[in-house]
Design a protein around this motif. Structure first.
Motif, PDB file in Angstrom:
ATOM      1  N   TYR A  84       0.835  -1.198   0.000  1.00 62.14           N
ATOM      2  CA  TYR A  84       0.000   0.000   0.000  1.00 62.14           C
ATOM      3  C   TYR A  84       0.879   1.262   0.000  1.00 62.14           C
ATOM      4  N   CYS A  85       1.875   1.285   0.901  1.00 68.46           N
ATOM      5  CA  CYS A  85       2.751   2.458   1.011  1.00 68.46           C
ATOM      6  C   CYS A  85       3.587   2.642  -0.248  1.00 68.46           C
ATOM      7  N   LYS A  86       4.126   1.531  -0.746  1.00 67.67           N
ATOM      8  CA  LYS A  86       4.989   1.618  -1.923  1.00 67.67           C
ATOM      9  C   LYS A  86       4.214   2.124  -3.142  1.00 67.67           C
ATOM     10  N   ASP A  87       2.993   1.641  -3.292  1.00 67.40           N
ATOM     11  CA  ASP A  87       2.151   2.095  -4.416  1.00 67.40           C
ATOM     12  C   ASP A  87       1.910   3.604  -4.341  1.00 67.40           C
ATOM     13  N   LEU A  88       1.608   4.085  -3.143  1.00 61.76           N
ATOM     14  CA  LEU A  88       1.336   5.513  -2.982  1.00 61.76           C
ATOM     15  C   LEU A  88       2.581   6.345  -3.276  1.00 61.76           C
ATOM     16  N   LEU A  89       3.717   5.892  -2.716  1.00 59.91           N
ATOM     17  CA  LEU A  89       4.962   6.640  -2.909  1.00 59.91           C
ATOM     18  C   LEU A  89       5.377   6.632  -4.378  1.00 59.91           C
ATOM     19  N   LYS A  90       5.218   5.487  -5.022  1.00 62.10           N
ATOM     20  CA  LYS A  90       5.611   5.352  -6.425  1.00 62.10           C
ATOM     21  C   LYS A  90       4.860   6.357  -7.301  1.00 62.10           C
ATOM     22  N   ASP A  91       3.566   6.469  -7.022  1.00 61.63           N
ATOM     23  CA  ASP A  91       2.756   7.365  -7.837  1.00 61.63           C
ATOM     24  C   ASP A  91       3.123   8.832  -7.614  1.00 61.63           C
ATOM     25  N   ALA A  92       3.675   9.119  -6.441  1.00 55.77           N
ATOM     26  CA  ALA A  92       3.960  10.525  -6.119  1.00 55.77           C
ATOM     27  C   ALA A  92       5.377  10.943  -6.530  1.00 55.77           C
ATOM     28  N   LEU A  93       6.169  10.003  -7.036  1.00 56.12           N
ATOM     29  CA  LEU A  93       7.549  10.347  -7.394  1.00 56.12           C
ATOM     30  C   LEU A  93       7.603  11.350  -8.542  1.00 56.12           C
ATOM     31  N   ALA A 152      11.374   8.298  -1.756  1.00 56.90           N
ATOM     32  CA  ALA A 152      11.794   9.169  -0.657  1.00 56.90           C
ATOM     33  C   ALA A 152      11.956   8.400   0.646  1.00 56.90           C
ATOM     34  N   ILE A 153      11.177   7.388   0.793  1.00 57.87           N
ATOM     35  CA  ILE A 153      11.279   6.566   2.007  1.00 57.87           C
ATOM     36  C   ILE A 153      11.617   5.145   1.560  1.00 57.87           C
ATOM     37  N   THR A 154      12.762   4.657   1.977  1.00 62.01           N
ATOM     38  CA  THR A 154      13.217   3.336   1.502  1.00 62.01           C
ATOM     39  C   THR A 154      12.308   2.217   2.041  1.00 62.01           C
ATOM     40  N   ASP A 155      12.417   1.070   1.400  1.00 57.66           N
ATOM     41  CA  ASP A 155      11.599  -0.071   1.806  1.00 57.66           C
ATOM     42  C   ASP A 155      11.837  -0.448   3.269  1.00 57.66           C
ATOM     43  N   ASP A 156      13.110  -0.364   3.673  1.00 47.08           N
ATOM     44  CA  ASP A 156      13.439  -0.697   5.069  1.00 47.08           C
ATOM     45  C   ASP A 156      12.743   0.256   6.032  1.00 47.08           C
ATOM     46  N   LEU A 157      12.767   1.536   5.639  1.00 46.41           N
ATOM     47  CA  LEU A 157      12.133   2.532   6.523  1.00 46.41           C
ATOM     48  C   LEU A 157      10.609   2.342   6.563  1.00 46.41           C
ATOM     49  N   ILE A 158      10.047   1.986   5.426  1.00 46.95           N
ATOM     50  CA  ILE A 158       8.591   1.730   5.387  1.00 46.95           C
ATOM     51  C   ILE A 158       8.251   0.645   6.401  1.00 46.95           C
ATOM     52  N   GLU A 159       9.040  -0.414   6.350  1.00 47.26           N
ATOM     53  CA  GLU A 159       8.782  -1.540   7.263  1.00 47.26           C
ATOM     54  C   GLU A 159       8.947  -1.113   8.720  1.00 47.26           C
ATOM     55  N   GLN A 160       9.975  -0.306   8.932  1.00 51.21           N
ATOM     56  CA  GLN A 160      10.242   0.154  10.299  1.00 51.21           C
ATOM     57  C   GLN A 160       9.074   1.012  10.817  1.00 51.21           C
ATOM     58  N   ILE A 161       8.584   1.892   9.966  1.00 49.58           N
ATOM     59  CA  ILE A 161       7.468   2.760  10.391  1.00 49.58           C
ATOM     60  C   ILE A 161       6.212   1.912  10.637  1.00 49.58           C
ATOM     61  N   LEU A 162       5.972   0.991   9.730  1.00 49.97           N
ATOM     62  CA  LEU A 162       4.760   0.166   9.874  1.00 49.97           C
ATOM     63  C   LEU A 162       4.797  -0.686  11.134  1.00 49.97           C
ATOM     64  N   GLU A 214      -4.908   4.818   9.380  1.00 52.88           N
ATOM     65  CA  GLU A 214      -3.865   5.005  10.399  1.00 52.88           C
ATOM     66  C   GLU A 214      -2.479   5.082   9.763  1.00 52.88           C
ATOM     67  N   ILE A 215      -2.271   4.294   8.710  1.00 52.26           N
ATOM     68  CA  ILE A 215      -0.977   4.338   8.001  1.00 52.26           C
ATOM     69  C   ILE A 215      -0.766   5.746   7.436  1.00 52.26           C
ATOM     70  N   ASN A 216      -1.816   6.270   6.807  1.00 50.45           N
ATOM     71  CA  ASN A 216      -1.729   7.616   6.241  1.00 50.45           C
ATOM     72  C   ASN A 216      -1.374   8.650   7.301  1.00 50.45           C
ATOM     73  N   LYS A 217      -2.034   8.533   8.445  1.00 57.88           N
ATOM     74  CA  LYS A 217      -1.812   9.504   9.518  1.00 57.88           C
ATOM     75  C   LYS A 217      -0.340   9.520   9.924  1.00 57.88           C
ATOM     76  N   LEU A 218       0.184   8.317  10.142  1.00 57.68           N
ATOM     77  CA  LEU A 218       1.546   8.201  10.643  1.00 57.68           C
ATOM     78  C   LEU A 218       2.553   8.709   9.617  1.00 57.68           C
ATOM     79  N   PHE A 219       2.416   8.243   8.380  1.00 53.50           N
ATOM     80  CA  PHE A 219       3.365   8.665   7.344  1.00 53.50           C
ATOM     81  C   PHE A 219       3.243  10.159   7.058  1.00 53.50           C
TER      82      PHE A 219
END
Lengths: 229, 356
Positions: free
Chosen positions: B285-294, B302-312, B324-329
């Motif tokens: 979900y996060c990767k799809d959103l970020l990809k579209d916004a590049l 902008a946020i690496t895969d490792d960081l995505i996992e860490q935040i999640l 909730e994911i949207n809020k946090l990111f």
């Protein structure tokens, strides 16, 4: 005498249940009757004076249903470690519980029902919950939903009326609960998301209730149809 | 918000539910998207009635889906697709009338007028009336013709569906009566919906959001509302597709079933579950959103895969939902912008979290 008019239970009713059952109207024989009125035909209803004080300002009541227990102070000490005059929290429930125990132990009445819809009083970890848990072996612990289930089992309410009554009880009881997050939202103490989350939590609780009692009705229906001549 | 240095056009994590019509991106949940796309495309290929139940936990993307499909996503001519989004009535009192009024006013009298006109021009008034009568009755067919032909008045139509017309006005319009019962309202709406699909390839997609409101209606109102929705689905033709969004936290289908009357439940043709996301779903979900916004797709996110996992991993499983994911990111990205951070890294994330 029709089978359902036998008064099988001795119900000690709490303020909340008294009001909820008064508010649910059922059409029987072309007449609108409250569930409480119907229940009175199928069970003996009583409540403590402390409950009467809460009821009298909001609802019509039958004075003969008010019962005082002469040795209530002894029960109070034995059950709640408290002088009867110093009972303040869950006052109605505690006085009613004393009445229920008295009816069972001294009046030697079987099938005594302690009826309350105050889930907080029934579920929060305190001495009342402890006593309810202990004596649920001898007393029946009911909510208004159990009353509806009982009336269905006894053939007083038809299936459609029963499911309608369950839904209306949910409507009545959830209404007052939703008021809390509503007030908080209006006072800007919580945002829209938090409001939705809190309301959904309330809805979840009542949805579970509906599922539970719908399933009970289904189970009873099966037996009823099996027993049909 | 200037996000150039993070290679982002905009913050892809929307903090609140976006408005309809905004350019929305579908992220993650490929199976939900596929099921919805199939329903949309099949609506044009085969004529079969559809009552779709979208169900799942709060914040799981049901409203988002309704807004996403407000745009024509399947490449049919725009005039062949009518999207109507409404919210279910909040209380049981007059819920049916409120629902019908919401649908009619959402489209607007002028649009109804031009759609009805178009249909009558195509098939002729007699045939038009015959088709509607087949689905509802002659009075409804006649009412629609009288209200939406000749000297059309938006005010009259609005008054007819809200307060009702005065007797002199009814006489003037040659209408027998106002809409009174719930059944009248449903018949009128069914007639109108059928009317606008006559002589064309139009499909109408009605999204009723927040249907869970009805679970707290009083008994009689609950029954009536269910009954009327059933009647609506029975009376409209195969070109009307109704979606019901229902927030429901449990996962058991039998429990869900008790939330509807038997009659309405039996009309549901498709059930789409907006399941809780697991960590892999959430990452997608996060990767799809970020990809579209590049801005530059050849460069890394902008946020690496490792960081995505860490935040999640900071979210408990029950909070692993798009909202909730949207809020946090969103908070982390906003923090990075506000503090002028060169990049979004572990340090920025920790500092951002400390402010929450």
């Amino acid at each position: 005498m029709p089978r359902h008019s036998l008064k099988l239970f001795h119900i000690i009713i709490d303020t909340n249940s008294f009001i909820f059952l008064s508010n649910v109207k059922i059409q029987i024989g072309g007449q609108d009757k409250s569930l409480l009125r119907i229940l009175r035909q199928c069970a003996t209803i009583q409540y403590a004076e402390a409950v009467d004080k809460e009821i009298k300002s909001i609802s019509k009541r039958t004075k003969t249903e008010i019962v005082s227990v002469s040795n209530a102070p002894k029960y109070s000490q034995g059950l709640f470690d408290k002088d009867i005059t110093s009972i303040i929290t869950d006052c109605g429930e505690k006085h009613n519980f004393i009445l229920a125990m008295h009816t069972f132990l001294e009046k030697r009445q079987g099938n005594v029902v302690f009826l309350t819809d105050d889930t907080k009083a029934k579920e929060k970890e305190n001495i009342l919950k402890n006593q309810i848990d202990t004596y649920s072996t001898f007393l029946h612990i009911w909510s208004s939903f159990d009353v509806v289930t009982y009336l269905y089992q006894m053939g007083v309410l038809q299936e459609l009326v029963t499911t309608n009554a369950i839904q209306t009880l949910i409507n009545n009881q959830s209404d007052s609960e939703i008021q809390t997050p509503k007030n908080k939202k209006e006072a800007n103490q919580i945002d829209n998301d938090e409001y939705s989350r809190q309301v959904q939590k309330i809805r979840d609780k009542w949805n579970q209730h509906k599922t539970k009692y719908t399933s009970k009705i289904e189970t009873i229906k099966k037996l009823k149809s099996a027993l049909q001549p | 918000m200037n996000l150039l240095k993070y290679n982002l056009k905009s913050n892809p994590f929307q903090f609140v539910t976006p408005t309809q019509g905004s350019d929305l991106v579908w992220a993650g949940m490929p199976s939900v998207k596929k099921q919805l796309m199939d329903i949309y495309t099949q609506a044009y290929q085969q004529e079969s009635k559809k009552l779709v139940l979208n169900w799942g936990a709060w914040g799981g993307g049901k409203t988002y889906a309704a807004f996403y499909f407000a745009k024509n996503r399947i490449g049919v001519p725009d005039e062949n697709l009518l999207h109507i989004y409404i919210q279910a009535p909040k209380t049981g009192e007059a819920a049916v009338q409120e629902l019908v009024r919401s649908i009619i006013t959402k489209v607007g009298s002028n649009q109804w007028y031009s759609m009805v006109q178009e249909a009558i021009t195509k098939v002729g008034q007699e045939e038009f009336k015959r088709i509607i009568t087949e689905r509802t009755d002659e009075i409804i067919a006649d009412t629609i013709v009288r209200l939406f032909t000749g000297v059309f008045s938006m005010e009259i139509v609005n008054q007819y569906i809200t307060r009702g017309l005065t007797n002199p006005k009814l006489d003037k319009m040659h209408l027998s009566s106002n809409l009174k019962s719930e059944q009248n309202f449903i018949d009128f709406l069914s007639g109108l919906l059928v009317a606008i699909t006559i002589g064309n390839e139009k499909r109408v997609f009605i999204w009723i959001d927040e249907m869970e409101e009805m679970s707290l209606f009083a008994g009689k109102q609950f029954r009536l509302f269910n009954l009327m929705l059933r009647d609506l689905t029975d009376k409209v033709n195969e070109r009307i597709i109704v979606f019901m969004n229902f927030t429901f936290s449990e996962t058991d289908m039998n429990s869900l079933r008790t939330m509807f009357s038997d009659a309405l439940w039996s009309r549901i043709t498709d059930r789409i579950r907006y399941s809780d996301l697991d960590i892999e779903d959430a990452k997608m979900y996060c990767k799809d959103l970020l990809k579209d916004a590049l801005i530059d797709a050849s460069k890394s996110s902008a946020i690496t895969d490792d960081l995505i996992e860490q935040i999640l991993s900071l979210l408990p499983p029950s909070m692993l939902i798009p909202r909730e994911i949207n809020k946090l990111f969103s908070k982390i990205i906003t923090y990075a912008v506000n503090t002028n951070a060169e990049q979004i890294d572990k340090e920025v994330i920790n500092a951002a979290l400390a402010t929450i």
